[in-house]
Design a protein around this motif. Structure first.
Motif, PDB file in Angstrom:
ATOM      1  N   LYS A 190      59.143  71.822  16.329  1.00 15.70           N
ATOM      2  CA  LYS A 190      59.752  73.026  16.912  1.00 15.70           C
ATOM      3  C   LYS A 190      60.414  73.879  15.816  1.00 15.70           C
ATOM      4  CE  LYS A 190      63.200  74.220  20.396  1.00 15.70           C
ATOM      5  NZ  LYS A 190      64.479  74.125  19.676  1.00 15.70           N
ATOM      6  N   ASN A 191      61.263  73.263  15.028  1.00 17.32           N
ATOM      7  CA  ASN A 191      61.953  74.026  13.980  1.00 17.32           C
ATOM      8  C   ASN A 191      61.005  74.418  12.856  1.00 17.32           C
ATOM      9  OD1 ASN A 191      64.825  74.090  14.858  1.00 17.32           O
ATOM     10  ND2 ASN A 191      64.499  71.895  14.900  1.00 17.32           N
ATOM     11  N   GLY A 192      60.095  73.514  12.525  1.00 13.15           N
ATOM     12  CA  GLY A 192      59.151  73.768  11.440  1.00 13.15           C
ATOM     13  C   GLY A 192      58.272  74.978  11.738  1.00 13.15           C
ATOM     14  N   ASN A 193      57.811  75.084  12.978  1.00 11.02           N
ATOM     15  CA  ASN A 193      56.958  76.217  13.324  1.00 11.02           C
ATOM     16  C   ASN A 193      57.721  77.531  13.251  1.00 11.02           C
ATOM     17  OD1 ASN A 193      54.538  74.898  13.641  1.00 11.02           O
ATOM     18  ND2 ASN A 193      54.977  74.340  15.760  1.00 11.02           N
ATOM     19  N   TYR A 194      58.975  77.488  13.652  1.00  6.71           N
ATOM     20  CA  TYR A 194      59.771  78.711  13.564  1.00  6.71           C
ATOM     21  C   TYR A 194      59.926  79.131  12.095  1.00  6.71           C
ATOM     22  CZ  TYR A 194      63.219  82.285  14.279  1.00  6.71           C
ATOM     23  OH  TYR A 194      63.846  83.502  14.288  1.00  6.71           O
ATOM     24  N   ILE A 195      60.226  78.147  11.250  1.00  8.41           N
ATOM     25  CA  ILE A 195      60.414  78.432   9.814  1.00  8.41           C
ATOM     26  C   ILE A 195      59.123  79.016   9.221  1.00  8.41           C
ATOM     27  CG2 ILE A 195      60.817  77.340   7.547  1.00  8.41           C
ATOM     28  CD1 ILE A 195      62.608  75.279   9.132  1.00  8.41           C
TER      29      ILE A 195
END
Ligand SMILES: Nc1ncnc2c1ncn2[C@@H]1O[C@H](COP(=O)(O)OP(=O)(O)OP(=O)(O)O)[C@@H](O)[C@H]1O
Ligand SMILES: [Mg+2]
Length: 362
Positions: A190-195
């Motif tokens: 989730k966070n990785g895709n946003y980054i």
């Protein structure tokens, strides 16, 4: 805009107060007087973090336990070594870093981004050829200034990554069930895709920015992303457990500089590589302006001595559009600068002349 800076026990600067022009300020002082330290303090007011300290305790003056940075009378950072002697039999435990705005305590993600800055320092000139870590740090510094959600995602991702790596180690060493990975996988995805998405957005912006400058601007960035997904984590599962390391995700990202389709780090001359960095720094300025509708403060750390004539000219043309703070060791630099910019008539105001540091506001 930064108009005022107060430093207490920040590195070698024990008690200093500086006023800055809304246009152009020179900080002229010999080597090791504390020029970079002043810019480091301003950078910290902007990002909440140092660009040079590995551990921020390094910023506290050797002889003291507490350092303070105050900017524009509303932003304040207090650094400690984790404890303070306040007259009790044992020193009291205190926070290592306290960030406040108008005396109200803030989390890092809420403190950062209130003051926008773009720093251009000699170490940036190695951005093309240095290790990927430096380029990821660059991306994070830029995007973090304009996007609170990105700041949150980075903190959450880094924390999750450490936990996941620890778990991979325990799966290998202690036969802990692999099912525990599921939670951390979701968090990192989730966070990785946003980054990744925000990094892509920045790189697209850079590639599509059209500069009207007298330099070759046929540069492009190529995002070398390490995508993170269920499928990719599944694919590397066994290797990850064997090495107790998360092998995919934005912590493995990189980007390449291309000049006329060629890899600049492999084929570019030293001057072309420096020009590429300058081009990227200008894009960074425009990106922050576009995303926030605010004009960032430009901090130039002794950069002119590193640049040749055409590069200097580009920088000189750009600074008139920003509040700029320039450090230099050579006092003749100011005169040379003023004559080039036809500034002879405008008065030179030495607002502080203490010890060795000269502040010249134009
Ligand atoms: N925690 C600290 N306490 C006291 N002094 C420190 C601390 N950290 C760094 N210094 C000192 O601060 C001094 C000034 O450093 P700074 O890098 O700001 O100098 P500068 O003016 O930018 O020099 P240069 O022209 O060489 O770039 C150095 O001599 C360094 O030893
Ligand atoms: Mg310096």
């Amino acid at each position: 805009m930064i108009t005022k800076l107060v430093l207490q026990n920040f590195r070698n600067l024990k008690k200093e107060s500086f006023q800055f022009s809304s246009n152009l300020t020179f900080i002229i002082a010999p080597n090791a007087a504390g020029k970079t330290n002043i810019l480091e303090a301003i950078f910290m007011l902007s990002t909440g973090k140092s660009f040079k300290a590995r551990i921020e305790e390094e910023c506290i003056n050797y002889d003291t336990e507490i350092a303070r940075i105050i900017g524009n009378s509303n932003l304040e950072i207090v650094l400690t070594r984790g404890f303070l002697d306040i007259g009790k039999s044992v020193p009291s435990r205190v926070a290592r870093k306290k960030l406040t705005i108008n005396k109200i305590s803030k989390r890092l993600i809420d403190f950062a981004g209130n003051l926008k800055v773009v720093l251009f320092a000699p170490h940036d000139l190695d951005l093309v050829t240095d290790a990927p870590t430096l380029r990821r740090k660059f991306l994070d510094t830029v995007i973090s200034q304009v996007d609170r959600e990105y700041r949150r995602a980075i903190l959450s991702y880094d924390k999750g990554l450490r936990q996941r790596n620890r778990l991979l180690f325990r799966i290998r060493e202690e036969n802990v069930s692999r099912s525990h990975l599921l939670f951390w996988n979701q968090l990192l995805i989730k966070n990785g895709n946003y980054i990744t998405d925000q990094r892509q957005k920045f790189i697209d912006f850079v590639n599509n920015t059209d500069f009207k400058l007298n330099i070759n601007t046929n540069y492009k960035l190529e995002y070398d992303r390490s995508a993170i997904s269920e499928g990719r984590l599944e694919q590397y599962k066994n290797e990850e457990i064997a090495s107790a390391t998360t092998l995919v995700g934005p912590h493995r990202d990189d980007f390449l500089f291309k000049l006329e389709e060629k890899d600049l780090s492999a084929y570019g001359s030293r001057a072309e590589q420096r020009m590429g960095v300058l081009w990227l720094k200008l894009a960074e300025l425009s990106f922050i302006e576009r995303e926030t509708s605010e004009i960032p403060v430009l901090l130039l750390d002794d950069i002119f001595s590193e640049l040749d004539h055409p590069h200097r000219k580009v920088v000189m043309d750009v600074i008139k559009n920003y509040q700029t703070i320039i450090t230099a060791a050579d006092p003749h630099f100011v005169e040379e600068f003023k004559s080039k910019k036809n500034l002879q008539s405008s008065g030179k105001h030495i607002l502080s002349l203490r010890d060795k540091i000269q502040i010249i506001n134009l």
